[in-house]
Design a protein around this motif. Sequence first.
Motif, PDB file in Angstrom:
ATOM      1  N   MET A 131     -65.343  74.726  46.634  1.00 26.03           N
ATOM      2  CA  MET A 131     -65.832  73.343  46.585  1.00 26.03           C
ATOM      3  C   MET A 131     -66.081  72.825  45.160  1.00 26.03           C
ATOM      4  O   MET A 131     -65.821  71.652  44.891  1.00 26.03           O
ATOM      5  CB  MET A 131     -67.101  73.234  47.414  1.00 26.03           C
ATOM      6  N   PRO A 132     -66.620  73.702  44.225  1.00 27.01           N
ATOM      7  CA  PRO A 132     -66.746  73.222  42.842  1.00 27.01           C
ATOM      8  C   PRO A 132     -65.400  72.860  42.234  1.00 27.01           C
ATOM      9  O   PRO A 132     -65.333  71.968  41.385  1.00 27.01           O
ATOM     10  CB  PRO A 132     -67.365  74.405  42.097  1.00 27.01           C
ATOM     11  N   GLN A 161     -62.962  71.299  43.603  1.00 27.71           N
ATOM     12  CA  GLN A 161     -62.630  69.908  43.916  1.00 27.71           C
ATOM     13  C   GLN A 161     -63.367  68.945  43.002  1.00 27.71           C
ATOM     14  O   GLN A 161     -62.793  67.965  42.507  1.00 27.71           O
ATOM     15  CB  GLN A 161     -62.982  69.617  45.376  1.00 27.71           C
ATOM     16  N   PHE A 162     -64.670  69.255  42.732  1.00 26.92           N
ATOM     17  CA  PHE A 162     -65.451  68.360  41.868  1.00 26.92           C
ATOM     18  C   PHE A 162     -64.884  68.355  40.457  1.00 26.92           C
ATOM     19  O   PHE A 162     -64.735  67.299  39.834  1.00 26.92           O
ATOM     20  CB  PHE A 162     -66.911  68.806  41.865  1.00 26.92           C
ATOM     21  N   ASN A 184     -61.824  66.332  40.269  1.00 29.97           N
ATOM     22  CA  ASN A 184     -62.157  64.910  40.308  1.00 29.97           C
ATOM     23  C   ASN A 184     -62.572  64.416  38.928  1.00 29.97           C
ATOM     24  O   ASN A 184     -62.138  63.351  38.468  1.00 29.97           O
ATOM     25  CB  ASN A 184     -63.291  64.730  41.322  1.00 29.97           C
ATOM     26  N   HIS A 213     -57.101  67.188  50.268  1.00 33.17           N
ATOM     27  CA  HIS A 213     -58.043  68.289  50.406  1.00 33.17           C
ATOM     28  C   HIS A 213     -57.612  69.329  51.425  1.00 33.17           C
ATOM     29  O   HIS A 213     -58.129  70.431  51.408  1.00 33.17           O
ATOM     30  CB  HIS A 213     -59.443  67.781  50.744  1.00 33.17           C
ATOM     31  N   THR A 253     -60.541  74.238  51.910  1.00 28.90           N
ATOM     32  CA  THR A 253     -61.986  74.070  52.105  1.00 28.90           C
ATOM     33  C   THR A 253     -62.244  72.624  52.512  1.00 28.90           C
ATOM     34  O   THR A 253     -61.436  71.743  52.217  1.00 28.90           O
ATOM     35  CB  THR A 253     -62.766  74.367  50.811  1.00 28.90           C
ATOM     36  N   PHE A 267     -63.715  68.789  52.584  1.00 30.97           N
ATOM     37  CA  PHE A 267     -63.850  67.792  51.527  1.00 30.97           C
ATOM     38  C   PHE A 267     -65.272  67.799  50.998  1.00 30.97           C
ATOM     39  O   PHE A 267     -66.226  67.821  51.760  1.00 30.97           O
ATOM     40  CB  PHE A 267     -63.501  66.425  52.111  1.00 30.97           C
ATOM     41  N   TYR A 268     -65.442  67.794  49.648  1.00 30.17           N
ATOM     42  CA  TYR A 268     -66.785  68.043  49.108  1.00 30.17           C
ATOM     43  C   TYR A 268     -67.727  66.875  49.275  1.00 30.17           C
ATOM     44  O   TYR A 268     -68.930  67.041  49.220  1.00 30.17           O
ATOM     45  CB  TYR A 268     -66.699  68.459  47.646  1.00 30.17           C
ATOM     46  N   LYS A 289     -68.082  65.259  52.011  1.00 24.49           N
ATOM     47  CA  LYS A 289     -68.516  65.169  53.394  1.00 24.49           C
ATOM     48  C   LYS A 289     -70.013  65.436  53.496  1.00 24.49           C
ATOM     49  O   LYS A 289     -70.731  64.795  54.263  1.00 24.49           O
ATOM     50  CB  LYS A 289     -67.751  66.221  54.207  1.00 24.49           C
ATOM     51  N   ARG A 290     -70.481  66.367  52.658  1.00 28.37           N
ATOM     52  CA  ARG A 290     -71.884  66.730  52.654  1.00 28.37           C
ATOM     53  C   ARG A 290     -72.740  65.564  52.155  1.00 28.37           C
ATOM     54  O   ARG A 290     -73.776  65.237  52.742  1.00 28.37           O
ATOM     55  CB  ARG A 290     -72.055  67.916  51.729  1.00 28.37           C
TER      56      ARG A 290
END
Lengths: 94, 109, 161
Positions: free
Chosen positions: C1-2, C4-5, C8, C44, C49, C51-52, C54-55
């Motif tokens: 997940m990191p 993806q950030f 971005n 994604h 994993t 989509f980050y 979503k949380r």
Amino acid sequence: MTNLIFVSAIVLFSIAIAISLFRVLKGPTLPDRVVAFDVIGVNLISIVAVLSVVLRTKAYLEVILIIAILAFISTVAFSKYIERGVIIDRKRNR
Amino acid sequence: MTENEIVELIAALMVLLGSIMAIISAYGIVSLPDVYTRSHAGTKSSTLAVLLTLTGVFIFFWSTEHYISIRLVLGIVFLYLTAPVAGHLICRAAYNSEVKLEDKTENEQ
Amino acid sequence: MPVQFLLNLLIAILWVFLKDEDTFEVPTFVAGFLIGIVIIFLMHRFFGTPFYLKRAFSMLKLLWIFNYELMTSSILIMKQILIPSATFEPGIFSYETKLKSDWEVTALALLLMLTPGSVVLRISPEGNVFYIHAMDVKDTKPMVLKSIQLYEKVILEVTRP
């Protein structure tokens, strides 16, 4: 027009504080008094906020934070006192 | 009326609504029968009242002086977090120290 | 997940460079970040994993529910104060939750304090049984139980995506 509304809001908040003061004086048990005390603190915050609008100053806005923190901490301390009889626990395993 | 005056009027009405709610919840604190029902009035309505008031003051300062007050935002967040916690703590203390419930309360446990 | 950030962020910085402005402009960076969000959302499923954001989205949903419950509950309480019905019966009932960690139980208790007509009196030492005081047991108990289900679902979405 708006100034009149703000001043009348201050009057209404003061009446609310007076009504809750009645419960503080009368309340049969200690938790009753603490609930009323909490409401008084919250209304005091509102009065300070509206007062700073009426006087057109930003100097009083710090007071809001301080009253909020003091009211919360005193409620926590009172509830610990009601539950255990002491405010500060000393955990010693003897 | 200009645009600014309308925004000011909205902020003033929010503050007025908050003060009316504060009076109703104070009346509830006097009139309801026992501690637990009183704390219903003390935690919910008065929290909403003070949040409405602070939001109104925030909007007022924003529209008249273009001043975004960080202190007011911090106060709103702090009240959001602490008002339910304080209500729960005082209820738990009352229940554990066996303050008696109102007579017609059903107790199933 | 990191990952993806970070990707971005990389897209946003690239966007700032490709715009070729004289100084660093914050609006350009924000625009690049938004475009990055769209790209990552489309891609994604290749990362394997979820989509980050979503949380973050379910956190916003939790905040919205919090506000909405505060509104409805204070309207209900004010109705009860102003027009006291002669038949209202306060009462206590218990509820066993399936949430485990401390954070989840705390969030559920905070939400329950603001549900229409319920106050959490006490939580058992194991942290899974709530004792709830309701303003009017017969009326509000089914409503409270229904909203507890909703809260548990949203809280689980935030903590275990």
